[in-house]
Design an enzyme around this catalytic site. Structure first.
Site, PDB file in Angstrom:
ATOM      1  N   TYR A  72      24.866  86.848  32.028  1.00  0.00           N
ATOM      2  CA  TYR A  72      24.637  86.977  30.594  1.00  0.00           C
ATOM      3  C   TYR A  72      23.309  86.333  30.235  1.00  0.00           C
ATOM      4  O   TYR A  72      23.026  85.201  30.652  1.00  0.00           O
ATOM      5  CB  TYR A  72      25.763  86.282  29.814  1.00  0.00           C
ATOM      6  CG  TYR A  72      25.607  86.406  28.313  1.00  0.00           C
ATOM      7  CD1 TYR A  72      25.719  87.648  27.682  1.00  0.00           C
ATOM      8  CD2 TYR A  72      25.343  85.288  27.523  1.00  0.00           C
ATOM      9  CE1 TYR A  72      25.578  87.772  26.313  1.00  0.00           C
ATOM     10  CE2 TYR A  72      25.211  85.402  26.142  1.00  0.00           C
ATOM     11  CZ  TYR A  72      25.327  86.650  25.543  1.00  0.00           C
ATOM     12  OH  TYR A  72      25.183  86.762  24.185  1.00  0.00           O
ATOM     13  N   ASP A  87      16.966  81.988  34.356  1.00  0.00           N
ATOM     14  CA  ASP A  87      17.629  81.705  33.084  1.00  0.00           C
ATOM     15  C   ASP A  87      18.455  80.422  33.225  1.00  0.00           C
ATOM     16  O   ASP A  87      19.520  80.413  33.837  1.00  0.00           O
ATOM     17  CB  ASP A  87      18.506  82.896  32.682  1.00  0.00           C
ATOM     18  CG  ASP A  87      19.132  82.713  31.304  1.00  0.00           C
ATOM     19  OD1 ASP A  87      19.000  81.606  30.725  1.00  0.00           O
ATOM     20  OD2 ASP A  87      19.750  83.676  30.805  1.00  0.00           O
ATOM     21  N   LYS A 128      20.874  75.873  24.588  1.00  0.00           N
ATOM     22  CA  LYS A 128      22.021  74.968  24.626  1.00  0.00           C
ATOM     23  C   LYS A 128      21.615  73.478  24.630  1.00  0.00           C
ATOM     24  O   LYS A 128      21.238  72.970  23.585  1.00  0.00           O
ATOM     25  CB  LYS A 128      22.960  75.366  25.768  1.00  0.00           C
ATOM     26  CG  LYS A 128      23.462  76.825  25.554  1.00  0.00           C
ATOM     27  CD  LYS A 128      24.599  77.266  26.429  1.00  0.00           C
ATOM     28  CE  LYS A 128      25.187  78.581  25.948  1.00  0.00           C
ATOM     29  NZ  LYS A 128      24.691  79.795  26.592  1.00  0.00           N
TER      30      LYS A 128
HETATM   31  C1  LIG Z   1      24.212  81.215  26.143  1.00  0.00           C
HETATM   32  C2  LIG Z   1      23.306  81.937  27.069  1.00  0.00           C
HETATM   33  C3  LIG Z   1      22.251  82.745  26.605  1.00  0.00           C
HETATM   34  C4  LIG Z   1      22.074  83.099  25.152  1.00  0.00           C
HETATM   35  O1  LIG Z   1      21.801  82.005  24.351  1.00  0.00           O
HETATM   36  P1  LIG Z   1      22.111  82.112  22.775  1.00  0.00           P
HETATM   37  O2  LIG Z   1      21.557  80.845  22.237  1.00  0.00           O
HETATM   38  O3  LIG Z   1      23.595  82.242  22.635  1.00  0.00           O
HETATM   39  O4  LIG Z   1      21.395  83.313  22.265  1.00  0.00           O
HETATM   40  C5  LIG Z   1      21.364  83.259  27.532  1.00  0.00           C
HETATM   41  N1  LIG Z   1      21.515  82.999  28.842  1.00  0.00           N
HETATM   42  C6  LIG Z   1      22.516  82.251  29.330  1.00  0.00           C
HETATM   43  C7  LIG Z   1      22.613  81.999  30.792  1.00  0.00           C
HETATM   44  C8  LIG Z   1      23.461  81.714  28.458  1.00  0.00           C
HETATM   45  O5  LIG Z   1      24.492  81.016  28.953  1.00  0.00           O
END
Ligand SMILES: *Cc1c(COP(=O)(O)O)cnc(C)c1O
Length: 440
Positions: A148, A243, A276
């Site tokens: 994701y 990511d 986060k």
């Molecule tokens: C939470 C998440 C996102 C998206 O971040 P948001 O602040 O919810 O838009 C992207 N990549 C990873 C790996 C995530 O866990």
């Protein structure tokens, strides 16, 4: 028996689609009424009916130090008295960018020389991809099934927890020509990686990968897999976008990359994304990378990106305070708690006779209801998901708040001490028994 949470959920559904502003909050896969949270403190959250739970969601990660850490709250309050938003550069942004760049290092190796602050992880990955396309002059993006990267068009193909929970293949509303720019391959599959580059190599701008997959349950990269991605991408003139929105500053002071570097797996991503934890609970995310790549962003370069609220002073204050307080001791505390709790989880499910596997990646962990820890999305989905709802609700009734989906990691904070861990350990056997007697 209806309580304040039920009343609020009814009222919410009358004015907000599904009653929530992010789908997983709706308890779709576990059933029942989502808890409307009124406050959070340290390791606990308190709902609208006044019930307090030991929290294992941690706002999906940001609450590394525990909820409402007094120094973080104070930093935000002080920033607020100076103004909520300026739409102009501020000193705090310089400090936060430097903190991010300085932390993500291993000896002399520093993948991040320049940082841009944005407001959400979705924006960070979206910008990273545009930047990779701008840098390479190529269109195609490779992503892994079950990973994701936020909800932008083109990244919702086989995108893990949110869509997995809803059993959607992707999302409506994404034009086919845009979806076609994303090539989805299996995670932890070196042959699939080689094959996609053999077929499309000269047209691939980047590979985007969660540093360690944590949105389809916890699925760590096989040893050497992240390095293989970097090497393969670079051999074909493509970039690696790592990511770390979820893992960054949570599993190690230098992110999952730092954890792997410390363990001897060295590789150099071209762009790294954060979210986060980096915002300490406020809307803030970031992307960073080498100067020659990052300087392609406007105003220096041709790749456009902007944001009225980018680098918002309150968010920056929370981020700076959080990173300053995220000392090696904090990580040692969380790592030890994760070791202890993952063992207790494993033991409780074993004692109850539930087929399961506990997977760990740094201090992230969860259990899947299958014989072995999943290595990819297909394996993650091939489990007895029906066991999770009774397990979840049993813990909830015992005052423990788990993520409302089997496809999420459990998140600890530095505020989870012996008392909280003992309470969770004491609650696990009953929940395991509920999972054992579940029927599809
Ligand atoms: C939470 C998440 C996102 C998206 O971040 P948001 O602040 O919810 O838009 C992207 N990549 C990873 C790996 C995530 O866990």
């Amino acid at each position: 028996m209806s309580d304040r949470n039920d009343d609020l959920f009814s009222a919410a559904r009358a004015v907000i689609p599904g009653g929530v502003n992010s789908p997983v909050r709706a308890y779709g896969s576990v059933g029942g009424t989502p808890r409307f949270l009124a406050s959070a403190q340290g390791a606990t959250v308190t709902d609208a009916a006044g019930t307090t739970y030991i929290d294992l969601v941690a706002s999906w990660g940001p609450a590394l130090l525990g909820h409402a850490h007094p120094e973080v709250v104070q930093a935000v309050q002080e920033a607020a008295t100076r103004g909520l938003s300026f739409g102009a550069p501020t000193e705090g942004e310089v400090e936060l960018a430097a903190l991010i760049a300085d932390r993500v290092r291993f000896g002399e190796i520093r993948p991040i020389e320049r940082v841009r602050l944005v407001s959400t992880g979705t924006e960070a990955t979206m910008t990273a991809i545009r930047l990779a396309r701008g840098a390479t002059g190529r269109d195609l993006l490779v992503k892994f099934a079950g990973h994701y990267h936020g909800h932008s068009d083109g990244l919702l193909a086989a995108a893990g927890s949110g869509v997995a929970t809803l059993a959607l293949p992707g999302s409506a509303g994404v034009p086919a020509p845009i979806a076609a720019q994303t090539l989805v391959i299996d995670y932890n599959d070196p042959e699939a990686l080689a094959a996609v580059f053999a077929e499309h190599g000269p047209r691939i701008a980047a590979v985007i990968v969660e540093a360690s997959a944590a949105n389809m349950g916890v699925v760590a990269p096989l040893p050497g897999f992240n390095r293989l991605i970097a090497d393969t991408a670079h051999a074909h003139g493509a970039l690696m976008i790592l990511d770390e929105v979820l893992t960054g500053f949570r599993v190690h002071p230098a992110g999952f990359w730092g954890l792997q570097a410390a363990e001897g797996e060295d590789y150099l991503p071209d762009i790294v994304t954060f979210g986060k934890v980096v915002g300490g609970g406020m809307p803030l995310a970031a992307l960073g990378g080498r100067t020659d790549v990052m300087d392609l962003l406007a105003p220096l370069g041709p790749v456009y990106q902007a944001g009225t609220l980018s680098g918002n002073p309150l968010s920056v204050a929370a981020g700076v305070a959080t990173l300053r307080l995220a000392t090696p001791e904090v990580y040692a505390t969380i790592d030890a708690a994760a070791d202890r709790l993952s063992r207790a989880l494993d033991a409780a499910l074993t004692d109850a006779g539930v087929e399961h596997a506990v997977a760990k990646a740094g201090n992230l962990f969860n259990a899947s209801f299958r014989p072995s820890a999943p290595r990819d999305y297909a394996e993650a989905q091939a489990q007895e998901t029906f066991r999770y709802a009774p397990f979840f609700h049993s813990l909830r009734e015992q005052g423990i708040a788990l993520p409302p989906s089997v496809f999420e990691a459990w998140f600890l904070t530095a505020a989870h001490g012996d008392e909280e861990l003992l309470r969770i350990e004491a609650a696990l056997p009953l929940a395991a028994a509920a999972a054992a007697s579940a029927r599809p």
